[in-house]
Design a protein around this motif. Structure first.
Motif, PDB file in Angstrom:
ATOM      1  N   ALA A 131      47.912  40.446  40.273  1.00 37.28           N
ATOM      2  CA  ALA A 131      46.675  40.584  41.053  1.00 37.28           C
ATOM      3  C   ALA A 131      46.925  41.231  42.408  1.00 37.28           C
ATOM      4  O   ALA A 131      46.107  42.033  42.886  1.00 37.28           O
ATOM      5  N   ILE A 132      48.030  40.892  43.052  1.00 42.33           N
ATOM      6  CA  ILE A 132      48.311  41.397  44.399  1.00 42.33           C
ATOM      7  C   ILE A 132      49.045  42.732  44.357  1.00 42.33           C
ATOM      8  O   ILE A 132      48.722  43.656  45.120  1.00 42.33           O
ATOM      9  N   CYS A 133      50.013  42.865  43.471  1.00 45.13           N
ATOM     10  CA  CYS A 133      50.853  44.062  43.450  1.00 45.13           C
ATOM     11  C   CYS A 133      50.289  45.192  42.588  1.00 45.13           C
ATOM     12  O   CYS A 133      50.643  46.354  42.779  1.00 45.13           O
ATOM     13  N   ASN A 134      49.437  44.856  41.625  1.00 43.67           N
ATOM     14  CA  ASN A 134      48.810  45.876  40.769  1.00 43.67           C
ATOM     15  C   ASN A 134      47.311  45.601  40.628  1.00 43.67           C
ATOM     16  O   ASN A 134      46.813  45.419  39.513  1.00 43.67           O
ATOM     17  N   PRO A 135      46.587  45.579  41.738  1.00 36.71           N
ATOM     18  CA  PRO A 135      45.165  45.196  41.682  1.00 36.71           C
ATOM     19  C   PRO A 135      44.301  46.140  40.835  1.00 36.71           C
ATOM     20  O   PRO A 135      43.364  45.689  40.176  1.00 36.71           O
ATOM     21  N   LEU A 136      44.629  47.437  40.828  1.00 38.77           N
ATOM     22  CA  LEU A 136      43.823  48.388  40.073  1.00 38.77           C
ATOM     23  C   LEU A 136      44.032  48.239  38.560  1.00 38.77           C
ATOM     24  O   LEU A 136      43.152  48.593  37.771  1.00 38.77           O
ATOM     25  N   ARG A 137      45.193  47.718  38.165  1.00 44.90           N
ATOM     26  CA  ARG A 137      45.487  47.548  36.743  1.00 44.90           C
ATOM     27  C   ARG A 137      45.342  46.099  36.288  1.00 44.90           C
ATOM     28  O   ARG A 137      45.675  45.768  35.153  1.00 44.90           O
ATOM     29  N   TYR A 138      44.871  45.247  37.201  1.00 44.94           N
ATOM     30  CA  TYR A 138      44.827  43.807  36.907  1.00 44.94           C
ATOM     31  C   TYR A 138      44.019  43.503  35.648  1.00 44.94           C
ATOM     32  O   TYR A 138      44.485  42.773  34.759  1.00 44.94           O
ATOM     33  N   ASN A 139      42.816  44.058  35.567  1.00 44.03           N
ATOM     34  CA  ASN A 139      41.949  43.761  34.416  1.00 44.03           C
ATOM     35  C   ASN A 139      42.505  44.299  33.099  1.00 44.03           C
ATOM     36  O   ASN A 139      42.290  43.701  32.041  1.00 44.03           O
ATOM     37  N   MET A 216      62.233  28.290  39.561  1.00 47.04           N
ATOM     38  CA  MET A 216      62.485  28.721  40.939  1.00 47.04           C
ATOM     39  C   MET A 216      62.735  30.222  41.015  1.00 47.04           C
ATOM     40  O   MET A 216      62.276  30.891  41.950  1.00 47.04           O
ATOM     41  N   GLY A 217      63.440  30.759  40.017  1.00 50.96           N
ATOM     42  CA  GLY A 217      63.732  32.185  40.010  1.00 50.96           C
ATOM     43  C   GLY A 217      62.481  33.033  39.894  1.00 50.96           C
ATOM     44  O   GLY A 217      62.288  33.997  40.649  1.00 50.96           O
ATOM     45  N   THR A 218      61.608  32.675  38.943  1.00 48.36           N
ATOM     46  CA  THR A 218      60.375  33.444  38.733  1.00 48.36           C
ATOM     47  C   THR A 218      59.472  33.383  39.954  1.00 48.36           C
ATOM     48  O   THR A 218      58.944  34.417  40.403  1.00 48.36           O
ATOM     49  N   VAL A 219      59.273  32.181  40.491  1.00 51.37           N
ATOM     50  CA  VAL A 219      58.395  32.022  41.659  1.00 51.37           C
ATOM     51  C   VAL A 219      58.973  32.763  42.865  1.00 51.37           C
ATOM     52  O   VAL A 219      58.246  33.436  43.606  1.00 51.37           O
ATOM     53  N   ALA A 220      60.288  32.674  43.063  1.00 49.99           N
ATOM     54  CA  ALA A 220      60.920  33.359  44.196  1.00 49.99           C
ATOM     55  C   ALA A 220      60.753  34.869  44.084  1.00 49.99           C
ATOM     56  O   ALA A 220      60.363  35.538  45.058  1.00 49.99           O
ATOM     57  N   TYR A 223      57.017  36.000  44.554  1.00 52.14           N
ATOM     58  CA  TYR A 223      56.513  35.875  45.926  1.00 52.14           C
ATOM     59  C   TYR A 223      57.236  36.796  46.890  1.00 52.14           C
ATOM     60  O   TYR A 223      56.644  37.247  47.887  1.00 52.14           O
ATOM     61  N   ILE A 224      58.485  37.102  46.626  1.00 49.60           N
ATOM     62  CA  ILE A 224      59.177  38.110  47.441  1.00 49.60           C
ATOM     63  C   ILE A 224      58.523  39.473  47.241  1.00 49.60           C
ATOM     64  O   ILE A 224      58.273  40.202  48.208  1.00 49.60           O
ATOM     65  N   ARG A 225      58.214  39.791  45.974  1.00 47.69           N
ATOM     66  CA  ARG A 225      57.532  41.069  45.683  1.00 47.69           C
ATOM     67  C   ARG A 225      56.144  41.107  46.314  1.00 47.69           C
ATOM     68  O   ARG A 225      55.718  42.139  46.837  1.00 47.69           O
TER      69      ARG A 225
END
Length: 319
Positions: A131-139, A216-220, A223-225
């Protein structure tokens, strides 16, 4: 031969009825503990079912973020229903007996609840990343099929992990019948065996490492991205959206992580059993209570829908 004979003799006296340990240290205020737990459980059901019903009924909330959150509310209801009603019944009936099959079922569902809390928050983190990093392709990315695949994957992964965990335990014979806990958990059950449980301890460690590292790896990473995207684009609207939707998810995850680490640490101090049992109860009820509240208050669209329904009900009562 004598040792084997003694072992077989011990096995022969093992019943399919197990004895749960008392919650302990609450006799002088048993009524207060009972009604507090009862109130907590009822409030938990009301808040979680309330949010679940609102999301299901309101078509405007049929978005990936809210549909994935439904998994969390269902999981919270499941996890608490497996333990709290049984605990309340035992407190009233003064009955601490449980059948072996019921104990195994409780173990499966409690570990599924605890593990699914992580995997559901993983797929919610993936949704926020898109949603945040690819908003135009989200849907086009987060379609109904993608939501279904993420949901099935989260639950399937947990069921396989927990299935192996429980399978390794039920293969063992038992030479004792007292569960050193107020509910059935995997470690307490396999400790009833006089056999070598090294494989159980090894897989238990593997299970914990895989679950926490993937979580922890996935969330980290996500959120870093997300943080890098917000920093580089310097878009006020994007930053506001990230704060609104990601803050609630991150708070939920940190609460879950903290609760899990406390439970693991408390298992290293078996002499302080009452505190360990208290922490186990808090691990159940605190995240389950805070999840709908935090998500409801932090997520603008859901918060507005809750307020609209609340105002509508007040108006109807006043007429």
């Amino acid at each position: 031969m004598v040792g084997q004979g003694t072992r077989m003799e011990n096995r022969s006296y093992v019943s399919d009825i197990l004895v749960l340990e008392e919650l302990g240290h609450y006799e002088s205020f048993a009524d207060v503990v009972f009604f507090t737990l009862l109130f907590v459980y009822i409030a938990l059901l009301i808040t979680n079912f309330g949010v679940l019903v609102i999301i299901i009924r309101e078509k405007s909330l049929h978005q990936p973020m809210y549909l994935l959150f439904c998994n969390l509310t269902v999981n919270d209801i499941l996890g608490n229903t497996v333990i709290l009603p049984q605990l309340l019944f035992d407190m009233v009936a003064k009955n601490r007996l449980i059948s072996y099959n019921a104990c195994v079922s409780q173990i499966f569902f409690t570990h599924t609840f605890a593990s699914a809390s992580h995997t559901i928050l993983i797929i919610m983190a993936i949704d926020r990343y898109v949603a945040i990093c690819n908003p135009l392709r989200y849907n086009s990315i987060m379609t109904a099929k993608a939501v279904a695949v993420l949901t099935v994957s989260a639950w399937s992964f947990v069921i396989v992990l927990v299935g192996v965990l429980v399978g390794l335990t039920i293969r063992l014979s038992r030479c004792r019948s007292l569960i050193p806990n107020f509910y059935c958990d995997n470690a307490s059950l396999f400790k009833l065996s006089c056999e070598d449980v090294s494989i159980n301890n090894i897989y238990g460690l593997f299970y914990t490492v895989v679950l926490f590292s993937s979580s922890m790896g996935t969330v980290a990473v996500t959120y870093i991205r997300i943080g890098i995207t917000c920093w580089t684009k310097k878009n006020a609207e994007l930053n506001s959206k990230a704060i609104q939707t990601c803050a609630s998810h991150l708070v939920l995850y940190l609460i879950l992580l903290l609760s899990g680490f406390i439970i693991i640490i408390m298992h290293r101090f078996p002499e302080d059993r009452f505190l360990r049992k208290l922490m186990a109860i808090l691990f159940l009820v605190i995240p389950a209570h805070l999840n709908p509240i935090i998500y409801g208050l932090q997520t603008k669209h859901l918060r507005l829908k809750i307020l609209q329904i609340f105002k509508r009900k007040i108006t109807q009562l006043g007429q």
